[in-house]
Every structure is written in structure tokens, then in C-alpha cells.
Design an enzyme around this catalytic site. Sequence first.
Site, short mmCIF file in Angstrom:
data_model
loop_
_atom_site.label_atom_id
_atom_site.label_comp_id
_atom_site.label_asym_id
_atom_site.label_seq_id
_atom_site.Cartn_x
_atom_site.Cartn_y
_atom_site.Cartn_z
N HIS A 194 0.84 -1.20 0.00
CA HIS A 194 0.00 0.00 0.00
C HIS A 194 0.87 1.24 0.00
O HIS A 194 1.99 1.25 0.54
CB HIS A 194 -0.95 0.02 1.20
CG HIS A 194 -0.28 -0.18 2.51
ND1 HIS A 194 0.07 -1.43 2.98
CD2 HIS A 194 0.11 0.70 3.48
CE1 HIS A 194 0.65 -1.32 4.16
NE2 HIS A 194 0.70 -0.02 4.49
N HIS A 205 0.91 5.22 1.15
CA HIS A 205 0.28 6.25 1.98
C HIS A 205 0.36 7.58 1.24
O HIS A 205 1.43 7.97 0.75
CB HIS A 205 1.04 6.43 3.29
CG HIS A 205 1.06 5.25 4.21
ND1 HIS A 205 0.31 5.18 5.36
CD2 HIS A 205 1.75 4.08 4.15
CE1 HIS A 205 0.55 4.02 5.98
NE2 HIS A 205 1.43 3.36 5.26
P1 AMP Z 1 1.76 0.35 7.38
O1 AMP Z 1 2.23 0.68 8.77
O2 AMP Z 1 2.56 1.02 6.30
O3 AMP Z 1 1.62 -1.16 7.17
O4 AMP Z 1 0.33 0.98 7.24
C1 AMP Z 1 -0.85 0.33 7.58
C2 AMP Z 1 -1.87 1.39 7.81
O5 AMP Z 1 -3.15 0.79 7.75
C3 AMP Z 1 -1.76 2.10 9.16
O6 AMP Z 1 -1.54 3.48 8.94
C4 AMP Z 1 -3.12 1.82 9.81
O7 AMP Z 1 -3.62 2.92 10.54
C5 AMP Z 1 -3.99 1.49 8.61
N1 AMP Z 1 -5.14 0.65 8.87
C6 AMP Z 1 -5.17 -0.52 9.57
N2 AMP Z 1 -6.40 -1.04 9.57
C7 AMP Z 1 -7.17 -0.17 8.85
C8 AMP Z 1 -8.56 -0.15 8.48
N3 AMP Z 1 -9.40 -1.13 8.85
N4 AMP Z 1 -9.01 0.87 7.73
C9 AMP Z 1 -8.16 1.87 7.36
N5 AMP Z 1 -6.86 1.90 7.66
C10 AMP Z 1 -6.37 0.89 8.41
#
Ligand code: AMP
Length: 116
Positions: A101, A103
Site C-alpha cells: 500500500h 500512503h
Molecule cells: P503500514 O504501517 O505502512 O503497514 O500501514 C498500515 C496502515 O493501515 C496504518 O496506517 C493503519 O492505521 C492502517 N489501517 C489498519 N487497519 C485499517 C482499516 N481497517 N481501515 C483503514 N486503515 C487501516
Amino acid sequence: MTDTIFGKIIRREIPASIVYEDDDILGFRDIAPQAPVHVLFIPKHQPIPTLDDAAAGDAALLGRLMLAAAAYARREGLAQDGYRVVMNCREHAGQTVFHIHLHLLAGAPLGQFGTP
Ligand code: AMP
């Protein structure tokens, strides 16, 4: 694809604030925003857990993730002031969801990042 919480969002099994969608990419608001605008862009079909798992054949998809973020930023009037895109890979970057993903962070001047 190894299932993650993002797989559930793609299949609409759990709610998300979806703000962008095309044939390949879904964009939705991060549940714990780190900036006034914090949107995650994910591939809908390809099983890529981390950037380190991406191969040459994924180049177009990775480009589409970037272009989706840029298109969203333009559409929302964020492009002029600017924004940041970030992709975390594994433990030292703090990756927590193993569905690749991007950001998008925007909406205010952003602090420095990258130091331990
Ligand atoms: P990473 O740390 O790069 O793996 O980013 C994962 C992101 O997913 C984090 O910023 C979380 O806040 C976000 N996240 C986790 N669960 C959800 C969800 N159900 N809906 C939206 N964002 C989420």
C-alpha cells in the site's frame, strides 16, 4: 493473496471510507490518520505483501499506485500545496499490513521523517 484486513476492505466485508477506485486500485482513508489527509492506495487484484516481493512484472501496477495518489491529490485540490507518498517495507519501516500500500499524506506542512 494472503488475506489481510485490506482484503476484507476490497471485498466490502468490513467498512472503510473509500475515496478512490478504478479497475486496479482502491483508495480509502487511514483509520489512524497521521496528517489531515491520510489515504491508503492498494492494488485490488495482485498478491504483493511488501515492496520487496514486487517483481519487474509489477512495475506498471506500482506506477498506477503512484498515479492514483497523484490523481486523487489533484482532484481534491491538494497538489498545489503538495503532499507526501510513503511505502513502508517490513519491520524497520513499521509495516503492519502485508498487502502492499501507498500512503498519501497531505493537508498541512509535514514534519521531517526517516530518522530512528
Ligand atoms: P503500514 O504501517 O505502512 O503497514 O500501514 C498500515 C496502515 O493501515 C496504518 O496506517 C493503519 O492505521 C492502517 N489501517 C489498519 N487497519 C485499517 C482499516 N481497517 N481501515 C483503514 N486503515 C487501516
